[in-house]
Design a protein around this motif. Sequence first.
Motif, PDB file in Angstrom:
ATOM      1  N   ASP A  53      11.816 -23.255  31.889  1.00  0.00           N
ATOM      2  CA  ASP A  53      11.355 -23.219  33.279  1.00  0.00           C
ATOM      3  C   ASP A  53      10.269 -22.167  33.515  1.00  0.00           C
ATOM      4  OD1 ASP A  53      12.966 -25.285  33.938  1.00  0.00           O
ATOM      5  OD2 ASP A  53      14.327 -24.165  35.234  1.00  0.00           O
ATOM      6  N   ILE A  54      10.460 -20.954  32.982  1.00  0.00           N
ATOM      7  CA  ILE A  54       9.470 -19.898  33.191  1.00  0.00           C
ATOM      8  C   ILE A  54       8.135 -20.298  32.576  1.00  0.00           C
ATOM      9  CG2 ILE A  54       8.864 -17.505  32.663  1.00  0.00           C
ATOM     10  CD1 ILE A  54      11.023 -17.741  34.754  1.00  0.00           C
ATOM     11  N   GLN A  55       8.177 -20.849  31.373  1.00  0.00           N
ATOM     12  CA  GLN A  55       6.950 -21.288  30.703  1.00  0.00           C
ATOM     13  C   GLN A  55       6.253 -22.379  31.505  1.00  0.00           C
ATOM     14  OE1 GLN A  55       7.550 -22.437  26.585  1.00  0.00           O
ATOM     15  NE2 GLN A  55       5.793 -23.819  26.624  1.00  0.00           N
ATOM     16  N   ASN A  56       7.020 -23.329  32.021  1.00  0.00           N
ATOM     17  CA  ASN A  56       6.420 -24.430  32.784  1.00  0.00           C
ATOM     18  C   ASN A  56       5.868 -23.961  34.131  1.00  0.00           C
ATOM     19  OD1 ASN A  56       7.080 -26.273  30.776  1.00  0.00           O
ATOM     20  ND2 ASN A  56       9.062 -26.775  31.683  1.00  0.00           N
ATOM     21  N   ILE A  57       6.582 -23.053  34.795  1.00  0.00           N
ATOM     22  CA  ILE A  57       6.099 -22.534  36.071  1.00  0.00           C
ATOM     23  C   ILE A  57       4.808 -21.735  35.876  1.00  0.00           C
ATOM     24  CG2 ILE A  57       6.607 -20.916  37.954  1.00  0.00           C
ATOM     25  CD1 ILE A  57       9.563 -21.757  37.652  1.00  0.00           C
ATOM     26  N   ASP A  58       4.770 -20.908  34.829  1.00  0.00           N
ATOM     27  CA  ASP A  58       3.549 -20.153  34.532  1.00  0.00           C
ATOM     28  C   ASP A  58       2.387 -21.090  34.229  1.00  0.00           C
ATOM     29  OD1 ASP A  58       4.403 -17.557  34.940  1.00  0.00           O
ATOM     30  OD2 ASP A  58       5.026 -17.238  32.865  1.00  0.00           O
ATOM     31  N   GLY A  59       2.662 -22.201  33.544  1.00  0.00           N
ATOM     32  CA  GLY A  59       1.609 -23.161  33.241  1.00  0.00           C
ATOM     33  C   GLY A  59       1.025 -23.775  34.494  1.00  0.00           C
ATOM     34  N   LEU A  60       1.879 -24.131  35.447  1.00  0.00           N
ATOM     35  CA  LEU A  60       1.391 -24.669  36.721  1.00  0.00           C
ATOM     36  C   LEU A  60       0.631 -23.622  37.515  1.00  0.00           C
ATOM     37  CD1 LEU A  60       4.551 -26.691  37.840  1.00  0.00           C
ATOM     38  CD2 LEU A  60       2.332 -27.654  37.210  1.00  0.00           C
ATOM     39  N   MET A  66      -2.367 -18.081  40.094  1.00  0.00           N
ATOM     40  CA  MET A  66      -1.259 -17.153  40.319  1.00  0.00           C
ATOM     41  C   MET A  66      -0.958 -16.367  39.049  1.00  0.00           C
ATOM     42  SD  MET A  66       1.306 -19.514  42.640  1.00  0.00           S
ATOM     43  CE  MET A  66       2.496 -18.211  42.924  1.00  0.00           C
ATOM     44  N   LYS A  67      -0.426 -15.179  39.233  1.00  0.00           N
ATOM     45  CA  LYS A  67      -0.063 -14.345  38.092  1.00  0.00           C
ATOM     46  C   LYS A  67       1.114 -14.962  37.340  1.00  0.00           C
ATOM     47  CE  LYS A  67      -1.235 -10.155  40.685  1.00  0.00           C
ATOM     48  NZ  LYS A  67      -0.694  -8.903  41.277  1.00  0.00           N
ATOM     49  N   THR A  68       1.230 -14.571  36.089  1.00  0.00           N
ATOM     50  CA  THR A  68       2.406 -14.996  35.337  1.00  0.00           C
ATOM     51  C   THR A  68       3.635 -14.257  35.877  1.00  0.00           C
ATOM     52  OG1 THR A  68       1.991 -13.297  33.661  1.00  0.00           O
ATOM     53  CG2 THR A  68       1.090 -15.501  33.249  1.00  0.00           C
ATOM     54  N   ILE A  69       4.786 -14.866  35.719  1.00  0.00           N
ATOM     55  CA  ILE A  69       6.026 -14.238  36.171  1.00  0.00           C
ATOM     56  C   ILE A  69       6.251 -12.967  35.356  1.00  0.00           C
ATOM     57  CG2 ILE A  69       8.526 -14.537  36.338  1.00  0.00           C
ATOM     58  CD1 ILE A  69       7.898 -17.574  36.688  1.00  0.00           C
ATOM     59  N   PRO A  70       6.452 -11.841  36.018  1.00  0.00           N
ATOM     60  CA  PRO A  70       6.509 -10.557  35.299  1.00  0.00           C
ATOM     61  C   PRO A  70       7.723 -10.417  34.390  1.00  0.00           C
ATOM     62  CG  PRO A  70       7.168 -10.277  37.581  1.00  0.00           C
ATOM     63  CD  PRO A  70       6.644 -11.685  37.461  1.00  0.00           C
ATOM     64  N   LYS A  71       7.503  -9.729  33.296  1.00  0.00           N
ATOM     65  CA  LYS A  71       8.592  -9.372  32.393  1.00  0.00           C
ATOM     66  C   LYS A  71       9.247  -8.090  32.927  1.00  0.00           C
ATOM     67  CE  LYS A  71       6.520 -11.459  28.281  1.00  0.00           C
ATOM     68  NZ  LYS A  71       5.519 -12.224  29.045  1.00  0.00           N
ATOM     69  N   PRO A  72      10.466  -7.803  32.491  1.00  0.00           N
ATOM     70  CA  PRO A  72      11.174  -6.629  33.014  1.00  0.00           C
ATOM     71  C   PRO A  72      10.379  -5.332  32.919  1.00  0.00           C
ATOM     72  CG  PRO A  72      12.681  -7.991  31.767  1.00  0.00           C
ATOM     73  CD  PRO A  72      11.321  -8.595  31.580  1.00  0.00           C
ATOM     74  N   GLU A  73       9.667  -5.145  31.814  1.00  0.00           N
ATOM     75  CA  GLU A  73       8.917  -3.898  31.644  1.00  0.00           C
ATOM     76  C   GLU A  73       7.682  -3.812  32.534  1.00  0.00           C
ATOM     77  OE1 GLU A  73       7.689  -6.748  28.285  1.00  0.00           O
ATOM     78  OE2 GLU A  73       9.544  -6.129  29.296  1.00  0.00           O
ATOM     79  N   GLU A  74       7.316  -4.914  33.171  1.00  0.00           N
ATOM     80  CA  GLU A  74       6.116  -4.925  34.024  1.00  0.00           C
ATOM     81  C   GLU A  74       6.411  -4.623  35.492  1.00  0.00           C
ATOM     82  OE1 GLU A  74       3.627  -8.249  31.401  1.00  0.00           O
ATOM     83  OE2 GLU A  74       4.714  -8.878  33.198  1.00  0.00           O
ATOM     84  N   LEU A 131       6.752 -11.168  46.551  1.00  0.00           N
ATOM     85  CA  LEU A 131       6.471 -12.592  46.750  1.00  0.00           C
ATOM     86  C   LEU A 131       5.122 -12.801  47.423  1.00  0.00           C
ATOM     87  CD1 LEU A 131       9.930 -13.966  47.992  1.00  0.00           C
ATOM     88  CD2 LEU A 131       8.879 -14.332  45.755  1.00  0.00           C
ATOM     89  N   THR A 132       4.794 -11.929  48.386  1.00  0.00           N
ATOM     90  CA  THR A 132       3.515 -12.040  49.089  1.00  0.00           C
ATOM     91  C   THR A 132       2.358 -11.822  48.130  1.00  0.00           C
ATOM     92  OG1 THR A 132       4.519 -11.283  51.165  1.00  0.00           O
ATOM     93  CG2 THR A 132       2.122 -11.110  50.970  1.00  0.00           C
ATOM     94  N   ASP A 133       2.456 -10.774  47.316  1.00  0.00           N
ATOM     95  CA  ASP A 133       1.391 -10.496  46.342  1.00  0.00           C
ATOM     96  C   ASP A 133       1.306 -11.611  45.313  1.00  0.00           C
ATOM     97  OD1 ASP A 133      -0.518  -8.514  44.994  1.00  0.00           O
ATOM     98  OD2 ASP A 133       0.955  -8.849  43.396  1.00  0.00           O
ATOM     99  N   TYR A 134       2.448 -12.086  44.882  1.00  0.00           N
ATOM    100  CA  TYR A 134       2.524 -13.143  43.869  1.00  0.00           C
ATOM    101  C   TYR A 134       1.865 -14.429  44.366  1.00  0.00           C
ATOM    102  CZ  TYR A 134       4.875 -16.360  40.576  1.00  0.00           C
ATOM    103  OH  TYR A 134       5.163 -17.309  39.637  1.00  0.00           O
TER     104      TYR A 134
END
Length: 206
Positions: A53-60, A66-74, A131-134
Amino acid sequence: MKKAGIIMIIGSLLLLGLFKFPLWNIMLGAPQYPEPMGMDIYITGIQGVQEFDIQNIDGLNHYIGMKTIPKPEEMWEFNVFPIVIGGMAALGVIIGILGFLGKVNAWWFLGWLVFMSVLGVLGMYDFNAWLTDYGTNLDPNAIMKMTNPDGSPMSYKPPLFGHQKMLNFDVDSYPAVGAYLMFAGMSLTLIAFFIGKKEWKPKYVK
C-alpha cells in the motif's frame, strides 16, 4: 482510595496499547482499485494496511507532486511520541499506586487526565499540520497539475476526521484501535477521579 487507585493504574496501562496498535487509519478507494489502499499511523511510524500500500500510494502521489510518505527517522514525532506515551503511562501508574496507598488525593488523577488531554490536543494539531503540508506543499514540476474551478492549485490534504472526495478517490480518516484504547484509558482515569473523591478521607493533624 484502593478502588480508585486500581482503576487509575489500569487506565494508565491501556496507553501502552499504542505501542502495539495503530493510532489512526487513512483509507483510499477508487473504482480502478478493487481493494482500497490504506495507511496505519502508529506512534512509531506509518505502515501500509496491505503489503504494498505505501509503495502504491507513493507511486500515485508522485504524479501530482506530493511528498513520499515519511519514514520514522524523517519525522521527529516518531521519536518523541513513544517517550511521551511511555512517560505518561508510567506517571499514571505511579499516581495510581500512591492513590491506592492513600498518599495522594483524587485531584492528582484529574491533573493527569487534564495533562494527557492537552498532550492529545497538541498531537492532533501536529498531525493536522502534517496532513496540510503533505497535501498542499506540492512539487511545482509534477507531471499532473490539478486546479480548482477558480484556477488555484488543488489541495490533496486528507481529512483529519471523516470522509472526503478527492478527484475519483474516496478518502476516509478515522481513529484506530490504539486511539480507542487511549480513550478508554482516559475515561477510566475520570471514573477513578470521581470514585476517589468519595473514597478520600483526609488525615487531620490533631
